[in-house]
Design an enzyme around this catalytic site. Structure first.
Site, mmCIF file in Angstrom:
data_model
loop_
_atom_site.group_PDB
_atom_site.id
_atom_site.type_symbol
_atom_site.label_atom_id
_atom_site.label_comp_id
_atom_site.label_asym_id
_atom_site.label_seq_id
_atom_site.Cartn_x
_atom_site.Cartn_y
_atom_site.Cartn_z
ATOM 1 N N SER A 207 0.825 -1.217 0.000
ATOM 2 C CA SER A 207 0.000 0.000 0.000
ATOM 3 C C SER A 207 0.855 1.261 0.000
ATOM 4 O O SER A 207 0.489 2.273 -0.604
ATOM 5 C CB SER A 207 -0.931 0.000 1.219
ATOM 6 O OG SER A 207 -0.191 0.043 2.426
ATOM 7 N N ARG A 211 0.099 3.478 -3.314
ATOM 8 C CA ARG A 211 -0.596 4.758 -3.123
ATOM 9 C C ARG A 211 0.109 5.873 -3.897
ATOM 10 O O ARG A 211 -0.530 6.650 -4.609
ATOM 11 C CB ARG A 211 -0.666 5.097 -1.632
ATOM 12 C CG ARG A 211 -1.369 6.424 -1.340
ATOM 13 C CD ARG A 211 -1.311 6.767 0.140
ATOM 14 N NE ARG A 211 -2.114 5.845 0.932
ATOM 15 C CZ ARG A 211 -1.628 4.858 1.672
ATOM 16 N NH1 ARG A 211 -0.315 4.654 1.722
ATOM 17 N NH2 ARG A 211 -2.410 4.082 2.364
ATOM 18 N N ASN A 215 -1.496 7.646 -7.564
ATOM 19 C CA ASN A 215 -1.809 9.077 -7.662
ATOM 20 C C ASN A 215 -0.993 9.762 -8.745
ATOM 21 O O ASN A 215 -1.518 10.593 -9.499
ATOM 22 C CB ASN A 215 -1.560 9.754 -6.307
ATOM 23 C CG ASN A 215 -2.679 9.521 -5.325
ATOM 24 O OD1 ASN A 215 -3.713 10.192 -5.348
ATOM 25 N ND2 ASN A 215 -2.492 8.557 -4.439
#
Length: 283
Positions: A207, A211, A215
């Site tokens: 994660s 992440r 993005n």
């Protein structure tokens, strides 16, 4: 950027901008033999730049009234140091973790900021130079939009956490924790505890990297789509409208993206501190 002798279609344009300069084509979802030269070059160059700027700030620091450059660096140092003190309570560890967090924040921010450059600026230069030296004309300039870079960063954070788990708790203490937390020390719970610990380490690492990648990949793709609007302009009502939309959308998204790249760098730094801080805590 043309990918052949004629102008590319929108699909070809987008696809061309999403391919890395690689040593070979990727085979399968995971191929550890692939090296993305562009991501390596820009990430290393920006890392060196960050270290040089921090060294320059330390070299020029004075005890008197600081200049703007020194004040900006001191603000960042104090901000990161206050976050580190609130999360990592071991003063000896903070001597390494504090500078690490500052470097991570600035390095990730600089890699993210490459997304603010015009989409075709560096790729178009490479399009002319690359084939001339016998290399392909693919070029991506945002290292954090490359999953191998973000996962490399998160795996490095994992290794640091494992190091502090052993250093703070001792090898025996950490192994004991792996098998007795979080559900207790009964021997029937050892397999469950160990499985939960491994899942936690894997989930945090995946994660952490995904992440940042998700993005920045999305941000890069939006810039590419906005660039397509500008490429479709013509001396017609529709063409002029697309050009105006390109300018407005590009400006608005670039301003908003400044917040995104800063926020993502801050989040990555904070998670690094949190994970290292957790390695100091005993269950």
């Amino acid at each position: 950027m043309a990918v052949s002798g004629s102008a590319p279609t929108p699909g070809e344009y987008v696809q061309h901008h999403l391919v890395h300069l690689q040593n070979k084509s990727q085979v399968g979802p995971v191929d550890f033999g692939v090296v993305n030269y562009d991501s390596l070059f820009f990430s290393i160059a920006l890392g060196v730049l960050v270290c040089w700027v921090l060294w320059l700030a330390a070299r020029k620091a004075t005890a008197g009234v600081p200049g703007r450059f020194q004040a900006a660096v001191e603000f960042l140092v104090e901000m990161v140091d206050s976050q580190a003190k609130g999360i990592v309570h071991n003063a000896a560890s903070r001597k390494f973790v504090g500078p690490l967090a500052l470097t991570v924040f600035l390095w990730v921010f600089m890699m993210n900021a490459m997304d603010l450059l015009p989409v075709d600026l560096i790729p178009q230069i490479w399009h002319a130079a690359g084939p001339a030296i016998g290399m392909k004309d693919y070029m991506r300039v945002v290292p954090t939009a490359d999953l191998s870079i973000t996962m490399g960063l998160s795996v490095t954070v994992l290794l640091i956490c494992l190091y502090y788990n052993v250093k703070i708790k001792g090898l025996g203490g950490w192994v004991h924790e792996l098998f007795t937390a979080p559900f207790g020390s009964h021997f029937l719970l050892w397999p469950v505890n160990f499985a939960m610990q491994i899942i936690e380490f894997v989930a945090k690492t995946v994660s952490h990297g995904m992440r940042l990648f998700g993005n920045l990949y999305a941000g890069e793709l939006i810039f590419i789509l906005i660039a397509l609007m500008g490429g479709a302009w013509s001396l017609s009502a529709t063409g002029i409208g697309l050009m105006v939309g390109h300018i407005v959308a590009g400006t608005v998204w670039a301003i908003f993206h400044i917040l995104i790249i800063t926020l993502q760098a801050f989040v990555f730094m904070m998670l690094t501190l949190v994970y290292v801080g957790q390695a100091h805590d005993s269950h």
